[in-house]
Design an enzyme around this catalytic site. Structure first.
Site, PDB file in Angstrom:
ATOM      1  N   TYR A 168       0.874  -1.037   0.183  1.00 49.46           N
ATOM      2  CA  TYR A 168      -0.429   0.024  -0.135  1.00 49.46           C
ATOM      3  C   TYR A 168       1.012   1.387  -0.067  1.00 49.46           C
ATOM      4  CZ  TYR A 168      -3.578   2.898   1.434  1.00 49.46           C
ATOM      5  OH  TYR A 168      -4.207   3.610   1.218  1.00 49.46           O
ATOM      6  N   LYS A 172       1.313   3.620  -2.873  1.00 53.44           N
ATOM      7  CA  LYS A 172       0.394   4.683  -2.433  1.00 53.44           C
ATOM      8  C   LYS A 172       1.862   5.700  -3.434  1.00 53.44           C
ATOM      9  CE  LYS A 172      -3.701   4.139  -2.643  1.00 53.44           C
ATOM     10  NZ  LYS A 172      -4.737   5.364  -3.072  1.00 53.44           N
TER      11      LYS A 172
HETATM   12  P1  NAI Z   1     -13.860   2.192  -0.069  1.00 53.54           P
HETATM   13  O1  NAI Z   1     -13.369   0.842   0.401  1.00 53.54           O
HETATM   14  O2  NAI Z   1     -15.017   2.535   0.020  1.00 53.54           O
HETATM   15  O3  NAI Z   1     -13.267   2.668  -1.537  1.00 53.54           O
HETATM   16  C1  NAI Z   1     -12.552   1.834  -2.155  1.00 53.54           C
HETATM   17  C2  NAI Z   1     -13.572   1.614  -3.692  1.00 53.54           C
HETATM   18  O4  NAI Z   1     -12.457   1.495  -4.958  1.00 53.54           O
HETATM   19  C3  NAI Z   1     -13.998   0.764  -3.895  1.00 53.54           C
HETATM   20  O5  NAI Z   1     -15.579   1.339  -4.331  1.00 53.54           O
HETATM   21  C4  NAI Z   1     -13.803  -0.699  -4.529  1.00 53.54           C
HETATM   22  O6  NAI Z   1     -14.748  -0.866  -5.227  1.00 53.54           O
HETATM   23  C5  NAI Z   1     -12.783  -0.046  -5.795  1.00 53.54           C
HETATM   24  N1  NAI Z   1     -11.779  -1.188  -5.931  1.00 53.54           N
HETATM   25  C6  NAI Z   1     -11.228  -1.436  -5.794  1.00 53.54           C
HETATM   26  N2  NAI Z   1     -10.957  -2.684  -6.524  1.00 53.54           N
HETATM   27  C7  NAI Z   1     -10.842  -1.898  -7.775  1.00 53.54           C
HETATM   28  C8  NAI Z   1     -10.750  -2.375  -9.105  1.00 53.54           C
HETATM   29  N3  NAI Z   1     -10.477  -3.059  -9.712  1.00 53.54           N
HETATM   30  N4  NAI Z   1     -11.555  -1.363  -9.914  1.00 53.54           N
HETATM   31  C9  NAI Z   1     -12.669  -0.129  -9.723  1.00 53.54           C
HETATM   32  N5  NAI Z   1     -12.217  -0.014  -8.575  1.00 53.54           N
HETATM   33  C10 NAI Z   1     -12.142  -1.305  -7.294  1.00 53.54           C
HETATM   34  O7  NAI Z   1     -12.653   3.008   0.500  1.00 53.54           O
HETATM   35  P2  NAI Z   1     -12.590   4.178   0.558  1.00 53.54           P
HETATM   36  O8  NAI Z   1     -11.635   4.655   1.998  1.00 53.54           O
HETATM   37  O9  NAI Z   1     -13.793   5.352   0.145  1.00 53.54           O
HETATM   38  O10 NAI Z   1     -11.630   4.119  -0.306  1.00 53.54           O
HETATM   39  C11 NAI Z   1     -10.975   6.280  -1.375  1.00 53.54           C
HETATM   40  C12 NAI Z   1      -9.401   5.690  -1.652  1.00 53.54           C
HETATM   41  O11 NAI Z   1      -9.512   6.448  -1.065  1.00 53.54           O
HETATM   42  C13 NAI Z   1      -8.555   4.826  -1.624  1.00 53.54           C
HETATM   43  O12 NAI Z   1      -7.494   4.802  -2.808  1.00 53.54           O
HETATM   44  C14 NAI Z   1      -7.753   4.684  -0.642  1.00 53.54           C
HETATM   45  O13 NAI Z   1      -6.449   4.193  -0.919  1.00 53.54           O
HETATM   46  C15 NAI Z   1      -7.492   5.974  -0.214  1.00 53.54           C
HETATM   47  N6  NAI Z   1      -7.270   6.088   0.770  1.00 53.54           N
HETATM   48  C16 NAI Z   1      -8.716   5.977   1.930  1.00 53.54           C
HETATM   49  C17 NAI Z   1      -7.807   6.204   3.217  1.00 53.54           C
HETATM   50  C18 NAI Z   1      -9.066   5.825   4.412  1.00 53.54           C
HETATM   51  O14 NAI Z   1      -8.615   5.863   5.226  1.00 53.54           O
HETATM   52  N7  NAI Z   1     -10.247   5.497   4.342  1.00 53.54           N
HETATM   53  C19 NAI Z   1      -7.144   6.762   3.199  1.00 53.54           C
HETATM   54  C20 NAI Z   1      -5.895   7.212   2.819  1.00 53.54           C
HETATM   55  C21 NAI Z   1      -6.936   6.667   1.225  1.00 53.54           C
END
Ligand code: NAI
Length: 274
Positions: A168, A172
């Protein structure tokens, strides 16, 4: 419909099917500014497909309720054919594409280095890095000078390193590098490229991280949350809406901001940095 400078802005947001996720919040915030949004997410084969499609339809309804237009497009960011089809659908539905939000991400590569398999390295790379690379490349012919903007969702894990965050962290960091490269290369074409670096945000992924932390440290979920929040100077986790605000600012009003990586982390430490 041929795009004109007065036409409403259009956007494609990846990973926007989770009700409390950053992608869904971003789509709704864009809708509030009158943007036409392609709401996309990975729709897995089998039993879970219906649930994800319902989630996407729910996000689309929230975008419309907020004042925007929305189209639902299944999109696995590791699948080139689906990427090209999603861009085509966005352009043919709304007449153009102005804003790309590379939000989709996987936290499955969060693991101590010695325990990480090649499969998890490859999955992390395919989703977190190549997803954004391929979408940006496919969007490029449509992004127009002065309107075109890409916002990548990195992480504080892309700004520094903490033990145990594995692939990760590495992927990132690559998202941050991609953001800077594209900003340098696309600036002369009038296209801005920025990233946000969220800290601990209460979404499904954030909740999974807390559970992992609790299990690793043999704590209850409550104890893990208290320990984690204790390390955040503002004293709480962030919300998806707070990240969406920053993304939408970078995508629109921030007309002289490019190549920036905006932390949205309540002043939390990013771990080991240079
Ligand atoms: P989330 O789990 O709700 O969102 C992640 C999304 O990515 C999901 O909708 C999932 O279906 C989608 N995804 C995964 N593999 C995929 C693929 N092969 N094709 C298309 N979509 C795919 O969680 P969140 O927190 O909203 O994450 C969104 C972004 O924020 C991510 O990039 C995550 O790394 C980043 N992020 C989140 C943090 C947190 O604390 N929640 C902190 C730092 C970054």
């Amino acid at each position: 419909m041929s795009p004109t400078s007065n036409a409403p802005r259009t956007a494609l947001v990846t990973g926007a099917g989770q009700a409390r996720g950053i992608g869904a919040a971003t789509a709704v915030h864009l809708g509030r500014s009158g943007v036409c949004v392609a709401v996309t997410d990975l729709v897995p084969p089998g039993d879970r497909a219906g649930k994800v499609l319902d989630g996407l339809e729910d996000t689309a309804r929230r975008v419309r309720d907020a004042g925007g237009q929305a189209v639902v497009v299944p999109l696995d960011v590791t699948d080139l054919a689906q990427i090209e089809a999603a861009i085509d659908t966005t352009v043919s539905t709304f007449g153009g594409l102005d804003v790309l939000v590379n939000n989709a991400g996987t936290g499955l590569g969060v693991s101590p280095f010695a325990e990480l398999s090649d499969e998890l390295w490859q999955l992390s790379w395919s989703v977190n890095v190549m997803g954004a690379v391929r979408l940006s490349r496919a969007a490029l012919p449509h992004l127009r000078a002065g309107r075109g903007a890409i916002v990548n969702v990195a992480s504080t894990a892309g700004l520094g390193a903490e033990a145990g965050y594995g692939a990760y962290t590495v992927t990132k960091h690559a998202v941050v590098g991609l953001t800077r490269l594209l900003a340098a290369e696309l600036g002369p074409q009038g296209i801005r490229v920025n990233a946000v670096a969220p800290g601990m945000i209460y979404t499904d992924l954030g909740a999974a991280e807390l559970e992992l932390m609790a299990a690793r440290n043999e704590m209850s979920l409550e104890e893990a949350t208290t320990a984690m929040v204790g390390g955040i100077p503002v004293g709480r986790m962030g919300t998806a809406d707070e990240v969406a605000e920053a993304i939408c600012w970078l995508a629109g009003p921030a007309t002289y901001v490019s190549g920036a990586v905006v932390p949205v982390h309540g002043a939390a430490s990013s771990g080991l940095t240079t």
